[in-house]
Motif scaffolding. Structure first.
Motif, PDB file in Angstrom:
ATOM      1  N   PHE A 380     -26.729 -20.752  27.645  1.00  0.00           N
ATOM      2  CA  PHE A 380     -26.305 -18.961  29.002  1.00  0.00           C
ATOM      3  C   PHE A 380     -27.140 -19.868  29.825  1.00  0.00           C
ATOM      4  CE2 PHE A 380     -27.998 -15.738  31.251  1.00  0.00           C
ATOM      5  CZ  PHE A 380     -26.626 -14.684  30.886  1.00  0.00           C
ATOM      6  N   THR A 381     -25.398 -19.335  31.354  1.00  0.00           N
ATOM      7  CA  THR A 381     -26.258 -19.956  32.956  1.00  0.00           C
ATOM      8  C   THR A 381     -26.170 -19.123  33.646  1.00  0.00           C
ATOM      9  OG1 THR A 381     -23.818 -21.352  33.493  1.00  0.00           O
ATOM     10  CG2 THR A 381     -25.704 -22.518  32.614  1.00  0.00           C
ATOM     11  N   GLY A 382     -26.278 -17.700  33.224  1.00  0.00           N
ATOM     12  CA  GLY A 382     -25.903 -16.745  34.019  1.00  0.00           C
ATOM     13  C   GLY A 382     -24.675 -16.600  34.690  1.00  0.00           C
ATOM     14  N   ASP A 383     -23.176 -17.471  34.127  1.00  0.00           N
ATOM     15  CA  ASP A 383     -22.198 -17.262  35.128  1.00  0.00           C
ATOM     16  C   ASP A 383     -21.164 -16.421  34.249  1.00  0.00           C
ATOM     17  OD1 ASP A 383     -20.160 -18.122  36.472  1.00  0.00           O
ATOM     18  OD2 ASP A 383     -20.380 -20.219  35.851  1.00  0.00           O
ATOM     19  N   LEU A 384     -20.571 -15.859  34.569  1.00  0.00           N
ATOM     20  CA  LEU A 384     -19.979 -14.661  34.405  1.00  0.00           C
ATOM     21  C   LEU A 384     -18.508 -15.293  34.587  1.00  0.00           C
ATOM     22  CD1 LEU A 384     -19.523 -11.367  33.430  1.00  0.00           C
ATOM     23  CD2 LEU A 384     -18.759 -11.493  35.374  1.00  0.00           C
ATOM     24  N   LEU A 387     -18.254 -17.542  30.942  1.00  0.00           N
ATOM     25  CA  LEU A 387     -18.609 -16.430  29.350  1.00  0.00           C
ATOM     26  C   LEU A 387     -17.311 -16.247  29.255  1.00  0.00           C
ATOM     27  CD1 LEU A 387     -21.878 -13.925  30.038  1.00  0.00           C
ATOM     28  CD2 LEU A 387     -21.175 -16.438  28.346  1.00  0.00           C
TER      29      LEU A 387
ATOM     30  N   GLN B   4     -32.828 -16.619  40.793  1.00  0.00           N
ATOM     31  CA  GLN B   4     -32.709 -14.568  40.139  1.00  0.00           C
ATOM     32  C   GLN B   4     -32.721 -14.953  38.741  1.00  0.00           C
ATOM     33  OE1 GLN B   4     -28.625 -13.324  41.206  1.00  0.00           O
ATOM     34  NE2 GLN B   4     -28.274 -15.012  40.155  1.00  0.00           N
ATOM     35  N   CYS B   6     -30.736 -13.633  35.262  1.00  0.00           N
ATOM     36  CA  CYS B   6     -29.858 -13.296  34.206  1.00  0.00           C
ATOM     37  C   CYS B   6     -29.746 -13.416  33.052  1.00  0.00           C
ATOM     38  CB  CYS B   6     -28.939 -14.173  34.625  1.00  0.00           C
ATOM     39  SG  CYS B   6     -28.313 -15.194  35.895  1.00  0.00           S
ATOM     40  N   ILE B   7     -29.341 -11.872  33.459  1.00  0.00           N
ATOM     41  CA  ILE B   7     -29.607 -11.243  31.480  1.00  0.00           C
ATOM     42  C   ILE B   7     -28.348 -10.795  30.209  1.00  0.00           C
ATOM     43  CG2 ILE B   7     -30.718  -9.563  30.057  1.00  0.00           C
ATOM     44  CD1 ILE B   7     -32.156  -9.832  32.684  1.00  0.00           C
ATOM     45  N   ALA B  36     -22.443  -7.334  36.465  1.00  0.00           N
ATOM     46  CA  ALA B  36     -21.221  -7.374  36.547  1.00  0.00           C
ATOM     47  C   ALA B  36     -20.447  -7.227  35.222  1.00  0.00           C
ATOM     48  CB  ALA B  36     -21.247  -9.067  37.126  1.00  0.00           C
ATOM     49  N   PHE B  41     -18.776  -7.196  27.975  1.00  0.00           N
ATOM     50  CA  PHE B  41     -20.527  -7.870  27.708  1.00  0.00           C
ATOM     51  C   PHE B  41     -20.144  -8.077  29.586  1.00  0.00           C
ATOM     52  CE2 PHE B  41     -18.671 -11.827  29.734  1.00  0.00           C
ATOM     53  CZ  PHE B  41     -17.971 -12.262  29.438  1.00  0.00           C
ATOM     54  N   ILE B  43     -22.932  -9.296  32.783  1.00  0.00           N
ATOM     55  CA  ILE B  43     -24.936 -10.116  33.147  1.00  0.00           C
ATOM     56  C   ILE B  43     -25.673  -9.390  33.799  1.00  0.00           C
ATOM     57  CG2 ILE B  43     -26.032 -12.009  34.177  1.00  0.00           C
ATOM     58  CD1 ILE B  43     -22.600 -14.033  32.873  1.00  0.00           C
ATOM     59  N   LYS B  45     -28.346  -9.252  36.790  1.00  0.00           N
ATOM     60  CA  LYS B  45     -29.542 -10.339  37.691  1.00  0.00           C
ATOM     61  C   LYS B  45     -29.927  -9.851  38.507  1.00  0.00           C
ATOM     62  CE  LYS B  45     -24.856 -12.264  38.237  1.00  0.00           C
ATOM     63  NZ  LYS B  45     -23.566 -12.472  39.222  1.00  0.00           N
ATOM     64  N   THR B  64     -32.109 -12.557  26.194  1.00  0.00           N
ATOM     65  CA  THR B  64     -30.502 -13.724  26.508  1.00  0.00           C
ATOM     66  C   THR B  64     -31.073 -13.583  28.254  1.00  0.00           C
ATOM     67  OG1 THR B  64     -29.131 -13.975  24.774  1.00  0.00           O
ATOM     68  CG2 THR B  64     -28.821 -15.659  26.678  1.00  0.00           C
ATOM     69  N   TYR B  66     -32.154 -16.241  31.517  1.00  0.00           N
ATOM     70  CA  TYR B  66     -31.530 -17.412  32.610  1.00  0.00           C
ATOM     71  C   TYR B  66     -32.192 -16.987  33.663  1.00  0.00           C
ATOM     72  CZ  TYR B  66     -29.300 -22.174  33.936  1.00  0.00           C
ATOM     73  OH  TYR B  66     -29.314 -23.156  34.502  1.00  0.00           O
ATOM     74  N   ARG B  68     -31.337 -18.089  37.808  1.00  0.00           N
ATOM     75  CA  ARG B  68     -30.675 -19.529  38.518  1.00  0.00           C
ATOM     76  C   ARG B  68     -31.492 -19.158  40.206  1.00  0.00           C
ATOM     77  NH1 ARG B  68     -25.908 -20.485  36.289  1.00  0.00           N
ATOM     78  NH2 ARG B  68     -23.925 -20.019  38.629  1.00  0.00           N
TER      79      ARG B  68
END
Lengths: 434, 142
Positions: A380-384, A387, B4, B6-7, B36, B41, B43, B45, B64, B66, B68
């Motif tokens: 997971f890299t926080g990138d929508l 995903l 930042q 991110c979850i 977003a 699902f 994320i 931020k 989860t 991260y 960023r």
């Protein structure tokens, strides 16, 4: 009312004599295949050691796994040049089983399907719209050849494209259809949106429903919506496909054509035969196949045999609706699949964690498959966008593996039951089994 | 550079509350939050006072998370403030993946957070153009 009265009404004694003679022939023919040649040597089996029908029990059972282990030609009993057709059960990566047919096999098969269709009242002046998938799947071509043998006009519509299906029914006055029951129910909605009343605007009188288990309620809903008599069809590619067992006009059990198959019903735990009326696993032996004879094939389908004779006069024993499976095979939109296929596809994607769930629902009379997959925290890299592409890849990979498009939900890591032990991965909310 | 948090979160009732409860108990203060969502699902931020501690706390609670790297640009809270930054990106064809901002009322200033593909290039461009880029500590001390 009979396609072949002598055979369909042959008394028990006559049927069993015929079966014994054909079983000996089948043992002889099967002995030409690499698998049976070795097996018969080891077990000391030869045509003349089959003295009575009970001697079939000396022959070991085979399963889908046996077919896979000897994929693709281990069961072939004729030179390859004599084969004119192959069919395959669903599953694209190693799970498929392949069946080969000679020209005579195809002809025998078509004869059985023609017998089934004739039994329900189909005649040469009928127009038969075959709404099953053509191709490796046996449902489409099996019925196609059967209907042509009977002499009906076939509209080889194939699967899907609801509006065109209805247009074809209307333009060419289709009287008989062959359809997957869930799709049949789904199509009712399309009738409504097109403003078509099947009772008034169409000439349909008979529907064959098969390829997936269904309930008596589903049959009745199809009969009412279409204004037809709907007949349950049972078959499996390993035993040709459709034409193994079929309902007669009494619509109470499916006559298994015992001049072409030996039917056994066994307790799947002890492998011992169960008496008529008791549910067990269906086991079939092909009696008229030369290209790839199969003896004592365990279907994993659960059903029972009706003990009493059928009022229609046919002597061939009837099996009940399929009541369930002895393995974890799923049937979604008429397509057979195993949870392990889904597991393999998911585990090949690095972003997916080790736990998943398969949820099956009926929505608007259609099968819906939802796959829940955990994402892996490390990926997971926080990138929508990433995903979203993972989700799309899962859908694409599962579609090409299963031939069914699932809904895919990504869920948080470690929120689904662990894979150790006996995690329940499949939640089937459908009312599929009769 | 600022970080930042991110979850990953399923789009379900109660998911945000679970997160905010953990933040509250850990005495973490937020500067900004955006969510977003996609098919089922999303994320979440966060810009927080202590991103490293936040991520660790959330992971310890099974979420989860991260960290960023993002660009945090200080700007004047007045008409045309964002235009100056956008102009720099536009001229050099830097594509913005994600952006959000918040104002610091008592200072008449604002902070814009940017996530771009060409991160080092964007940082150089903005610095050269005279913008002040904030790190975690500076963000917190605003």
């Amino acid at each position: 009312m009979y396609w072949n009265k002598d055979i369909e009404t042959l008394d028990r004694d006559g049927l069993e004599k015929m079966q014994l003679a054909l079983l000996r022939k089948t043992v002889e023919q099967a002995g030409h295949s690499p698998y049976y040649q070795l097996l018969f040597q080891q077990e000391g089996i030869a045509p003349d050691t089959i003295k009575g029908l009970d001697d079939i029990r000396r022959i070991p059972f085979i399963t889908k796994d046996t077919l896979r282990e000897h994929y693709p030609y281990g069961f072939l009993a004729v030179p390859r040049g004599q084969i004119v057709r192959m069919h395959s059960s669903s599953g694209t990566t190693g799970r498929a089983t392949v069946i080969f047919h000679t020209a005579r096999d195809i002809d025998e098969w078509a004869g059985l399907v023609a017998r089934c269709m004739y039994m329900t009242g189909v005649r040469p002046d009928d127009v038969f719209q075959n709404m099953m998938g053509y191709g490796l799947f046996t449902g489409g071509l099996g019925f196609h050849y059967g209907a042509e043998k009977l002499g009906a006009m076939v509209i080889p519509a194939g699967a899907g494209n609801s509006k065109r299906q209805i247009m074809l029914m209307q333009e060419f006055d289709a009287t008989v259809i062959h359809i997957i029951p869930s799709y049949g129910l789904h199509l009712v909605e399309t009738f409504r949106t097109m403003g078509i009343d099947p009772h008034k605007d169409l000439k349909l009188r008979i529907a064959f429903i098969g390829a997936e288990p269904h309930t008596e309620e589903t049959r009745q809903r199809i009969e009412q919506a279409y204004g037809v008599k709907a007949y349950n069809s049972y078959g499996l590619s390993e035993m040709n496909g459709p034409g193994v067992a079929f309902e007669c006009p009494c619509q109470n059990g499916l006559h298994t054509w015992e001049d072409s198959y030996i039917l056994e019903v066994i307790d799947p735990a002890t492998l011992e035969p169960v008496p008529d009326g008791v549910e067990g696993e269906l086991v079939f032996t092909s009696l008229r196949r030369e290209g790839m004879p199969l003896l004592r094939y365990r279907t994993r389908d659960l059903a029972f045999v009706y003990p009493e004779p059928c009022p229609c006069g046919r002597t061939h024993r009837r099996i009940s609706r399929i009541k369930g499976r002895t393995d974890d095979m799923l049937i979604v939109k008429g397509v057979n699949m195993f949870p392990i296929q889904i597991e393999k596809a998911l585990m090949a994607i690095p972003e997916v964690g080790s736990n998943f769930q398969i949820i099956l629902d009926t929505i608007d009379d259609n099968d819906f498959m939802t796959v829940k997959a955990e994402i892996r925290a490390e990926m997971f890299t926080g990138d929508l966008k990433h995903l979203e592409s993972v989700r799309k890849r899962i859908i694409d990979d599962l579609r090409s593996e299963l031939l069914v498009t699932p809904r895919v939900e990504l869920v948080e890591p470690d929120t689904l039951p662990k894979s150790e032990g006996k995690a329940v991965r499949v939640f089937d909310n459908r009312k599929q089994w009769g | 550079m600022a970080q930042q948090v991110c979850i990953f979160a399923e789009n379900k009732p109660g998911r945000l509350e679970r997160l905010t409860k953990i933040l509250k108990d850990a005495h973490i203060n937020m500067r900004a939050i955006t969510i977003a969502t996609s098919q089922g699902f999303g994320i979440i931020k966060l810009i927080v006072n202590d991103p490293v501690k936040t991520a660790e706390t959330l992971r310890a609670k099974g979420l989860t998370a991260y960290l960023r790297e993002v660009i945090a640009v200080l700007m004047d809270d007045q008409p045309g403030g964002l235009q100056k930054i956008a102009e720099v990106f536009a001229r050099k064809e830097i594509n913005i993946e994600d952006a959000y901002g918040f104002v610091i009322k008592d200072k008449n200033q604002a902070v814009m957070i940017f996530d771009v593909e060409e991160m080092p290039e964007a940082v150089t461009l903005l610095s050269k153009a005279g913008f002040i880029l904030l790190n975690d500590e500076e963000l917190y001390n605003l």
